[in-house]
Design a protein around this motif. Sequence first.
Motif, PDB file in Angstrom:
ATOM      1  N   ALA A   1       0.830  -1.199   0.000  1.00 45.36           N
ATOM      2  CA  ALA A   1       0.000   0.000   0.000  1.00 45.36           C
ATOM      3  C   ALA A   1       0.869   1.255   0.000  1.00 45.36           C
ATOM      4  CB  ALA A   1      -0.934  -0.004   1.210  1.00 45.36           C
ATOM      5  N   PHE A   2       1.954   1.213   0.760  1.00 46.39           N
ATOM      6  CA  PHE A   2       2.898   2.338   0.779  1.00 46.39           C
ATOM      7  C   PHE A   2       3.449   2.580  -0.632  1.00 46.39           C
ATOM      8  CE2 PHE A   2       7.353   3.693   0.986  1.00 46.39           C
ATOM      9  CZ  PHE A   2       7.239   4.894   1.680  1.00 46.39           C
ATOM     10  N   ALA A   3       3.822   1.507  -1.314  1.00 47.25           N
ATOM     11  CA  ALA A   3       4.359   1.632  -2.669  1.00 47.25           C
ATOM     12  C   ALA A   3       3.307   2.178  -3.631  1.00 47.25           C
ATOM     13  CB  ALA A   3       4.862   0.269  -3.157  1.00 47.25           C
ATOM     14  N   VAL A   4       2.061   1.740  -3.467  1.00 41.82           N
ATOM     15  CA  VAL A   4       0.978   2.212  -4.328  1.00 41.82           C
ATOM     16  C   VAL A   4       0.768   3.713  -4.144  1.00 41.82           C
ATOM     17  CG1 VAL A   4      -1.512   2.094  -4.746  1.00 41.82           C
ATOM     18  CG2 VAL A   4      -0.207  -0.011  -4.456  1.00 41.82           C
ATOM     19  N   VAL A   5       0.752   4.158  -2.898  1.00 39.04           N
ATOM     20  CA  VAL A   5       0.546   5.577  -2.619  1.00 39.04           C
ATOM     21  C   VAL A   5       1.719   6.403  -3.146  1.00 39.04           C
ATOM     22  CG1 VAL A   5       0.322   7.305  -0.786  1.00 39.04           C
ATOM     23  CG2 VAL A   5      -0.938   5.143  -0.626  1.00 39.04           C
ATOM     24  N   LEU A   6       2.927   5.895  -2.967  1.00 36.76           N
ATOM     25  CA  LEU A   6       4.104   6.588  -3.490  1.00 36.76           C
ATOM     26  C   LEU A   6       3.998   6.731  -5.003  1.00 36.76           C
ATOM     27  CD1 LEU A   6       6.956   7.781  -3.218  1.00 36.76           C
ATOM     28  CD2 LEU A   6       7.857   5.438  -3.276  1.00 36.76           C
TER      29      LEU A   6
ATOM     30  N   GLY B   1       2.937  10.447  -4.939  1.00 36.58           N
ATOM     31  CA  GLY B   1       4.205  11.109  -4.701  1.00 36.58           C
ATOM     32  C   GLY B   1       4.700  10.993  -3.271  1.00 36.58           C
ATOM     33  N   PRO B   2       5.960  11.411  -3.025  1.00 36.95           N
ATOM     34  CA  PRO B   2       6.615  11.247  -1.726  1.00 36.95           C
ATOM     35  C   PRO B   2       5.933  11.975  -0.569  1.00 36.95           C
ATOM     36  CG  PRO B   2       8.223  11.672  -3.439  1.00 36.95           C
ATOM     37  CD  PRO B   2       6.882  11.917  -4.047  1.00 36.95           C
ATOM     38  N   GLU B   3       5.407  13.164  -0.805  1.00 36.95           N
ATOM     39  CA  GLU B   3       4.808  13.926   0.300  1.00 36.95           C
ATOM     40  C   GLU B   3       3.609  13.186   0.886  1.00 36.95           C
ATOM     41  OE1 GLU B   3       2.850  18.336   1.213  1.00 36.95           O
ATOM     42  OE2 GLU B   3       4.030  18.006  -0.625  1.00 36.95           O
ATOM     43  N   VAL B   4       2.726  12.735   0.012  1.00 36.04           N
ATOM     44  CA  VAL B   4       1.555  11.982   0.476  1.00 36.04           C
ATOM     45  C   VAL B   4       1.985  10.628   1.040  1.00 36.04           C
ATOM     46  CG1 VAL B   4      -0.630  10.923  -0.218  1.00 36.04           C
ATOM     47  CG2 VAL B   4       0.017  13.156  -1.121  1.00 36.04           C
ATOM     48  N   ALA B   5       2.977  10.013   0.417  1.00 34.48           N
ATOM     49  CA  ALA B   5       3.465   8.709   0.904  1.00 34.48           C
ATOM     50  C   ALA B   5       4.051   8.841   2.311  1.00 34.48           C
ATOM     51  CB  ALA B   5       4.506   8.146  -0.055  1.00 34.48           C
ATOM     52  N   LYS B   6       4.737   9.955   2.587  1.00 31.08           N
ATOM     53  CA  LYS B   6       5.275  10.167   3.943  1.00 31.08           C
ATOM     54  C   LYS B   6       4.141  10.331   4.952  1.00 31.08           C
ATOM     55  CE  LYS B   6       8.237  11.240   7.250  1.00 31.08           C
ATOM     56  NZ  LYS B   6       7.380  11.726   8.351  1.00 31.08           N
ATOM     57  N   ALA B   7       3.090  11.065   4.568  1.00 29.90           N
ATOM     58  CA  ALA B   7       1.942  11.211   5.456  1.00 29.90           C
ATOM     59  C   ALA B   7       1.275   9.860   5.694  1.00 29.90           C
ATOM     60  CB  ALA B   7       0.947  12.220   4.859  1.00 29.90           C
ATOM     61  N   PHE B   8       1.186   9.055   4.643  1.00 29.52           N
ATOM     62  CA  PHE B   8       0.605   7.711   4.763  1.00 29.52           C
ATOM     63  C   PHE B   8       1.484   6.843   5.654  1.00 29.52           C
ATOM     64  CE2 PHE B   8       0.023   3.378   2.778  1.00 29.52           C
ATOM     65  CZ  PHE B   8      -1.251   3.158   3.281  1.00 29.52           C
ATOM     66  N   HIS B   9       2.786   6.923   5.467  1.00 30.35           N
ATOM     67  CA  HIS B   9       3.764   6.213   6.305  1.00 30.35           C
ATOM     68  C   HIS B   9       3.509   6.516   7.778  1.00 30.35           C
ATOM     69  CE1 HIS B   9       7.607   6.481   8.551  1.00 30.35           C
ATOM     70  NE2 HIS B   9       7.982   5.411   7.863  1.00 30.35           N
ATOM     71  N   ASP B  10       3.334   7.789   8.100  1.00 23.94           N
ATOM     72  CA  ASP B  10       3.125   8.186   9.496  1.00 23.94           C
ATOM     73  C   ASP B  10       1.790   7.661  10.025  1.00 23.94           C
ATOM     74  OD1 ASP B  10       5.512   9.489   9.144  1.00 23.94           O
ATOM     75  OD2 ASP B  10       4.671  11.515   9.177  1.00 23.94           O
TER      76      ASP B  10
END
Length: 257
Positions: A154-159, A163-172
């Motif tokens: 899911a992290f890879a899909v969001v990235l 993009g990285p900004e949203v993926a970092k928010a998702f990561h958190d």
Amino acid sequence: MAQKKSSHRTAEEKAATAAKRDARRARTERARAQAEERRKAAKRKEQLTRFGLVAGVLALIVGGYFLVTNLGSDKPDTAPSGASGNYGMVIGDADAPKEIVVYEDFLCPFCGQLEKTVRDQLDAAVEAGEVNVEYRPLPFLERISDYSPESANAFAVVLDASGPEVAKAFHDLLFDNQPSEEGPFPSKDDLVDLAVEAGAKESDVRPGIEDMAFEGWVDAAGDAASKDGINSTPTVFVDGQKAEGQTLADIAKAMVG
């Protein structure tokens, strides 16, 4: 005398006829026996042929199963857009004086604790241009739950989609909503909801999350980490050196101290 001689010949003829009859019967019985043996042999051959075909098909099926099993995921290990060449995502200035690599599993409780310990300071250091961080999600705990590879995918899909900004928010958010190792575990619908909360568009991420679009990439990340000697999470490198310590506080100090 003549009559006796005739009677004698008649008896001999009868005996000869009987002998011929017995011989014919014997030949007939042998012929029948041989025919029966040929019939049985043909039947055995037919059965063996059928068995061989069935066994061959089974061998192909079983062999194909083990081939797929041994190969792992049959999906390509195509990297998501925005990913690093080391199966991660880098945030921060590429020229920052300090570089940190974090191997983590979204199901790993110690990863969650480390994240909560260092996040604010680390984010501030990234914002100040003092450090860049590469997050490398792994599916190490898939033996416990499919949530481990599912969340990494899911992290890879969001990235890839946002993009990285949203993926970092998702990561958190994944760590903020981290389940216990005993479960219950978030569903794929839950992962989609978190992705949308992070800023992703549902239509962009739902298909990839549901279909495990980057499963091959996630598996490859785990294999690459194992080959590099990474056998636990979290594992942290600071400027190329493994952060050592007896406690998470020691590792956190190496990261933001």
